[in-house]
Write an enzyme that holds these catalytic residues in place. Structure first.
Site, PDB file in Angstrom:
ATOM      1  N   ASP A 451       0.778  -1.259  -0.150  1.00  0.00           N
ATOM      2  CA  ASP A 451       0.221  -0.043   0.296  1.00  0.00           C
ATOM      3  C   ASP A 451       1.111   1.241   0.184  1.00  0.00           C
ATOM      4  O   ASP A 451       1.490   1.159   0.924  1.00  0.00           O
ATOM      5  CB  ASP A 451      -0.634   0.396   1.614  1.00  0.00           C
ATOM      6  N   GLU A 488       1.634  -0.395  -4.936  1.00  0.00           N
ATOM      7  CA  GLU A 488       0.603   0.785  -5.704  1.00  0.00           C
ATOM      8  C   GLU A 488       2.060   2.240  -5.615  1.00  0.00           C
ATOM      9  O   GLU A 488       2.315   2.895  -4.987  1.00  0.00           O
ATOM     10  CB  GLU A 488      -0.143   0.945  -4.824  1.00  0.00           C
TER      11      GLU A 488
END
Length: 662
Positions: A451, A488
């Site tokens: 993330d 990401e």
């Protein structure tokens, strides 16, 4: 050794075997930090008996209060009669006389600084904790007896660590004999410099979770509002037999070029009554096992699980605020990087069973040819910021090491969540690597999606790095380099690295440009044919570099944050009022088209157009070169009613509706 005997507020602890009378107290001549008193003993290895207390594990304010002595009333002492933490001898003597309880006895030795966390040695249970800047460290132990509905009857003992004996470098350590090999709760109190402008956030009133705890105990039932102020502590289990993976067990080892990823949330997948599962396993790891036939029917061969590290789903309800009606169901608010989310286990069985049931889920998925990729959050923690901090671990252990700070000791916020983990600090980097290896070795997971991975590309001062040490270490690690590793490639500080994420030819990326260009083309924006063709053909403009391949582009149109596929063709704007932030949260650039009407409609022509558009999107995804990823629920057209940031709703907004599956 120096045995530092003190309570968390600096008052002396009296019922030590080293002294029991006013006469012995007169020999105390040396002072230690934070109002503690030092007693010289003759042996490094001694029998240590410290004040204990009974408490029910609840809020930070009531936990481990060593000044509350069981079975006797504490003598009141006026603050005017106390000078610089030195309690008058007559008060001390009277208190010592009235304290009649015999406290638990433990033999302790210096212990060892490696490994960090809790380990079992020949001498006993070893505890090791890193803190560079702490001056006082106290190990807090509770041999608990769990009763019902989350109640714990806790006998608490605090063991102060002597830095001249129990410290090697920046690691504090102690070995305790005679401790049970399971069901012990533990944490640490730390104190040190209090200058916030220098980056310190020490608070000795709070008992902190060991960053290396492999199990975390807290409330037992997900969303239990009656226990929303639950305290979280580390625990351990050295008695359970190793998990039986089976003689013929093999991981699927699917080539990256063949992956088809299904992004899903463990709880939301089966929490709804429509799942038809026993209530005890709805929303659990075991619930996922029951629905594997559905996954196989979709044709996917990898699940990407939203965060499954321990988190506090009721963190938003600890203080009055506009979001205090919400329950964090997505889990992007990590408390600990080693422990599986205990409330994803069945029927409130706790952290030990959670470990076992997580492994059962992985084993069953592997047996069906499905790999397990974890969405991991190493860019920030649950501890928020200085406005309303939620101190559970890192902030109180060594804030200046674990978090990125500016020159004034204030948090840098590249995560959008109040703090940013200092990922390329050597100590924090090793913590992350140890955590990742733990999940591969202990739980047999196949890969990770990171993330806001651009945070991991920043130096300790927040500046971008061309060759981030952590990113390189993951790519080159003997264990981790064999896993799927997906970035990401952006963060909330504007570091957008799609197509340019440091990769060493190993890292794949969520391709945000694929999402945007395909959305714009299919909804009919002009001038998008060339971009659409480039994305469908593998995004060579981004990934035809060195030895990178088309499969390093993880293609997606829909992900957990943003519109669902149904909502992408049903809403022109987000509808996030239910989130409590006045509609200011969530992305505004959705590239969506409602097909002529905002939201639900009975117009059959609009409904037919929406259905056709959803099929267009999914077809484009599946014919594109690269690695396709779809979102749980899009197979039947799940709606969140226009909410494009639904992290805080433990309802049908997020929960898979099995009754709608055709």
């Amino acid at each position: 050794m120096d045995a530092f005997l003190c309570s968390h507020n600096g008052n002396p602890i009296l019922n030590s075997p080293f002294f029991n009378s006013k006469t012995e107290l007169t020999h105390l001549t040396s002072r230690t930090p934070a109002g503690c008193y030092s007693i010289r003993s003759l042996s490094i290895f001694s029998s240590m008996r410290l004040r204990s207390s009974k408490s029910v594990f609840g809020s930070n304010e009531t936990l481990l209060n060593s000044t509350q002595i069981k079975k006797h009333d504490r003598v009141e002492c006026n603050a005017a009669n106390v000078s610089d933490h030195l309690v008058q001898a007559n008060v001390i003597e009277e208190e010592a006389t009235q304290s009649s309880e015999i406290s638990p006895s433990f033999k302790v030795s210096a212990g060892q600084g490696f490994p960090l966390g809790v380990s079992e040695t020949e001498r006993g249970i070893n505890f090791a904790l890193f803190s560079q800047h702490a001056s006082v460290v106290t190990l807090c132990l509770s041999i608990s007896e769990r009763k019902t509905l989350g109640e714990v009857d806790a006998e608490v003992v605090e063991l102060p660590l002597d830095p001249s004996v129990n410290k090697t470098g920046d690691v504090w350590h102690i070995c305790v004999e005679d401790l049970p090999r399971h069901s012990v709760l533990y944490g640490y109190r730390l104190d040190g410099p209090r200058e916030w402008q220098q980056g310190h956030r020490f608070d000795s009133s709070i008992v902190l979770i060991d960053p290396y705890a492999k199990q975390v105990e807290g409330r037992r039932y997900f969303g239990d509002a009656g226990n929303k102020m639950s305290k979280f502590l580390g625990t351990y289990d050295f008695t359970s037999l190793p998990f039986d993976w089976g003689d013929n067990y093999l991981q699927p080892s699917i080539p990256e070029k063949d992956l088809v990823i299904y992004e899903m949330n463990v709880r939301a997948f089966t929490a709804d009554e429509s799942s038809g599962l026993d209530p005890d396993i709805r929303g659990s790891y075991l619930g996922v096992i029951e629905k594997i036939p559905h996954l196989l029917g979709l044709g996917i061969n990898a699940v990407e699980l939203l965060p499954v590290f321990e988190f506090d789903e009721l963190e938003l309800q600890r203080h009055p605020n506009p979001r205090d009606h919400m329950i964090n169901t997505w889990g992007y608010s990590t408390i600990n990087f080693f422990a599986p989310m205990s409330r994803y286990a069945s029927a409130g069985v706790g952290p030990v069973a959670a470990q076992r049931e997580f492994k059962q889920m992985v084993k069953a998925l592997h047996a069906s040819g499905i790999e397990v990729i974890l969405d991991v959050v190493y860019n920030h923690t649950n501890e928020a910021d200085d406005v309303i901090p939620y101190t559970t671990s890192f902030r109180g252990i060594d804030n200046k090491v674990y978090y990125m700070l500016d020159v004034n000791g204030q948090y840098l916020n590249f995560s959008g969540c109040g703090n940013t983990l200092n990922c390329n600090h050597p100590v924090v980097m090793e913590l992350i690597l140890d955590s990742l290896r733990h999940w591969v070795i202990e739980y047999h997971v196949d890969g990770f999606r990171f993330d806001l991975a651009s945070v991991l590309c920043r130096g300790t001062d927040g500046s971008p790095l061309n060759a981030p040490p952590l990113i390189k270490a993951i790519a080159k690690d003997d264990i981790l380099s064999k896993c799927k590793i997906i970035a990401e490639p952006w963060d909330c500080g504007g570091l957008y690295l799609v197509g340019s994420f440091p990769n060493w030819d190993r890292w794949a990326e969520w391709n945000g440009k694929y999402r945007d260009d395909v959305r714009r083309f299919i909804k009919g924006d002009s001038g998008m044919k060339g971009n659409f063709a480039t994305r469908v053909a593998g995004s060579a403009d981004l990934y035809k570099v060195n030895k990178r391949k088309p499969y390093h582009s993880v293609n997606f149109i829909i992900a957990h944050d943003g519109f669902t596929l149904h909502d992408l063709v049903s809403y022109n704007v987000k509808h996030n009022d239910a989130n409590g932030e006045g509609g200011n949260d969530g992305c505004n650039d959705n590239f969506s088209w409602n097909c002529g009407y905002e939201g639900d409609t009975a117009d059959t022509n609009i409904e037919a157009l929406r259905s056709r558009q959803m099929k267009n999107f999914h077809l484009a995804l599946m014919i594109s070169q690269g690695t396709p990823m779809m979102l749980m629920g899009d197979e039947y057209g799940h709606t969140r009613y226009g909410n494009n940031n639904s992290y805080g709703h433990d309802t049908a907004i997020n929960n898979f509706q099995w009754g709608q599956v055709i």
